[in-house]
Write an enzyme that holds these catalytic residues in place. Structure first.
Site: not given
Lengths: 359, 359
Positions: B119, B141, B183, B225, B235, B239, B243, B246, B250, B263
């Site tokens: 956990r 993330k 980025e 960031k 987010e 936040r 993206n 993105h 994606h 990416h």
């Protein structure tokens, strides 16, 4: 009908407890505005409740049902992947919700899947076993087993709501009811002597599913657990006390093979071993140990599970989540109603295992 | 050497940036007192750095190294299971730590494994690509891909420390360096016009790995960031601006097949599409769109990736994490240095895709 709350700042949530509490679910859920709902259940529970629940919830959002194999063997990453696939198939998004309808296994698997789908979506616990209602549905522990041991993969992910309908308990096999009583006994032992007395004195009514009594018990157990969780959500301290009987119990489950003993049965036996170990360390008197064993036996739970190897058990316990650098800390009893966490000398542990029938 | 901090209450952590920052890792880690360390790396990075790092860390705790296949194809649950197995094999416990040594894929996979092992255990990001140093190693993330799309399974799990050694960038293939610049350009576009100007004016020095300039760039990007993450860790609002480019990116990655485009390459093209879409909604002027395309091209990134289907792209974007009930929100530019989140009319989106060479 009772309503408790688990106080965790922005992760606080309600627990609704009572006969026919399920009828309240659509109202309770509507303020959460889910975009889609995935009911996750198992082959035993789904035929009884899933279709009716899906109908009730259909006015809120599109509902899909995913039925898993029943039993501890479903607590695997592969099953979690099945739930994730079902979420993608029904076009779930970040505002969708998972409804875990079933016992502890379903709650653990469905909650874990919800916690990692798109980095976490909301879920609701609808526990249908006594064990899940009094224990596993509250507190946000989710996860699955690994070959190395029980619940070793998972996350902390609090539900948005818990609805415990005590009417679902009347159709429960006796063995499952007894398994739940192990956690009820545990709650009394670690936090509330009067509660333990109530439980031990009314064991036969509990086994006969006395409706009012069941509601009292579910509510008091949830209250004890919710208080501890609110003070220590991530088990950096006090929450570890809820593991009373569980270090032994997890080892029993792993050694006998997951699914051989129900979790609650292993915990029942684990409580007796923890009591015995507490006595050997001069924390608890012999009369209390007898009293605990007697309560476990009256709940129709095993007080001893023999035929397991001592060295295997020690190895399994060293791999438990509570171990650090190979050293296991045990939850022990100072008295009935008060638990403590302790390091334990190897000879006392060995003596307890011998006395417990380990070879 | 620079030190930044990501301010997240009890989950705050430092980012150490500079040439030979890796030499500082043992000192930085010692206060975290790990019981065991698992270095997770890939076949490209491990031969260069893993053995030396393991030697440096051996005084702190027993060290094991797990080497994964390089590339986006490793971002799967199956790879996460390999890391979990490695943790169990080396007898890791709750106080053990994972060291993610590599690019964004390694950080995402190792971080996700750390987040669900017992956990959640602690992990350290040691990013060795520009993309990971300026972006993916900061913010917590973690996750893997699903057949349904990119990063759809994962968790928020903050590292305990990030160490970005800019000396590792000099051995980076040019294609990887360019991917990281996507980025960097994004950070300027969404938050800081002056930073964008610096980056566009010194692109050739960046591609030539000017050491001082790289340290400046990594530090400023991490700062942008970290500030956004500190204000909106999960987010729920701001936040999402990170993206930018993105949603398109994606979709490109998914449609072309994960791993076909890096990416950062897909994001570079996505930034151009987001700029075009911003112009169509009268947010951005044509000259700014040209300027953005020019910067992307100077970073040796694709400004257009043709041959993909429009309807496939729309479907992929509707399944993106940012979609709700099938409606996608886009991050658009109001001006260079300022991003906003918007719903977008279907015809404008369609026109952008057509202009971008989608069939």
């Amino acid at each position: 009908m009772r309503r408790l709350s688990v106080k965790l700042a922005d992760r606080s949530y309600s627990i609704v407890i009572g006969e026919r509490a399920l009828d309240r679910l659509p109202d309770e859920l509507s303020s959460l505005a889910p975009t889609r709902l995935l009911i996750v259940s198992d082959q035993n529970v789904a035929p009884r409740y899933a279709a009716a629940l899906a109908r009730k919830l259909a006015a809120l959002a599109p509902v899909t049902t995913k039925v898993l194999h029943a039993g501890e063997s479903s607590k695997t990453l592969a099953t979690v992947e099945q739930v994730l696939d079902a979420l993608f198939e029904c076009s779930a998004d970040r505002k969708s919700m998972v409804v875990a309808l079933g016992g502890g296994v379903i709650g653990d698997v469905a909650g874990f899947a919800a916690s990692i789908f798109m980095r976490g979506i909301r879920f609701v616990q609808v526990p249908t076993t006594l064990l899940a209602q009094v224990d596993s549905s509250v507190g946000g522990k989710t996860g699955v087993n690994h070959a190395a041991g029980k619940n070793l993969i998972g996350s902390f992910h609090q539900p948005s709501l818990v609805v415990a309908d005590t009417a679902t308990l009347t159709s429960l096999p006796t063995r499952e009811l007894s398994a739940g009583l192990a956690e009820v006994i545990k709650h009394g032992l670690l936090a509330d002597e009067h509660y333990f007395e109530l439980v031990e004195s009314r064991m036969s009514d509990l086994l006969a599913c006395d409706a009012g009594l069941l509601e009292d018990i579910v509510a008091r157990s949830c209250e004890i657990k919710a208080d501890i969780v609110a003070r220590d959500e991530r088990e950096s301290g006090e929450r570890a006390l809820l593991n009373l009987g569980h270090t032994f119990g997890h080892a029993i489950e792993a050694l006998a093979g997951f699914g051989t003993w129900l979790h609650g049965e292993a915990v029942g036996c684990g409580l007796c071993l923890a009591a015995d170990l507490s006595r050997r360390l001069d924390l608890l008197g012999g009369a209390d140990v007898d009293r605990i064993e007697h309560a476990v036996a009256r709940a129709r739970l095993p007080t001893r599970i023999g035929g397991l190897g001592r060295s295997d058990a020690l190895r399994a316990m060293a791999g438990d989540k509570k171990a650090e650098a190979g050293e296991v800390r045990f939850i022990l009893l100072e008295r009935i109603g008060r638990a403590v966490q302790r390091r334990v000398p190897a000879d006392a542990l060995d003596a307890t295992l011998r006395a417990g029938g380990y070879t």
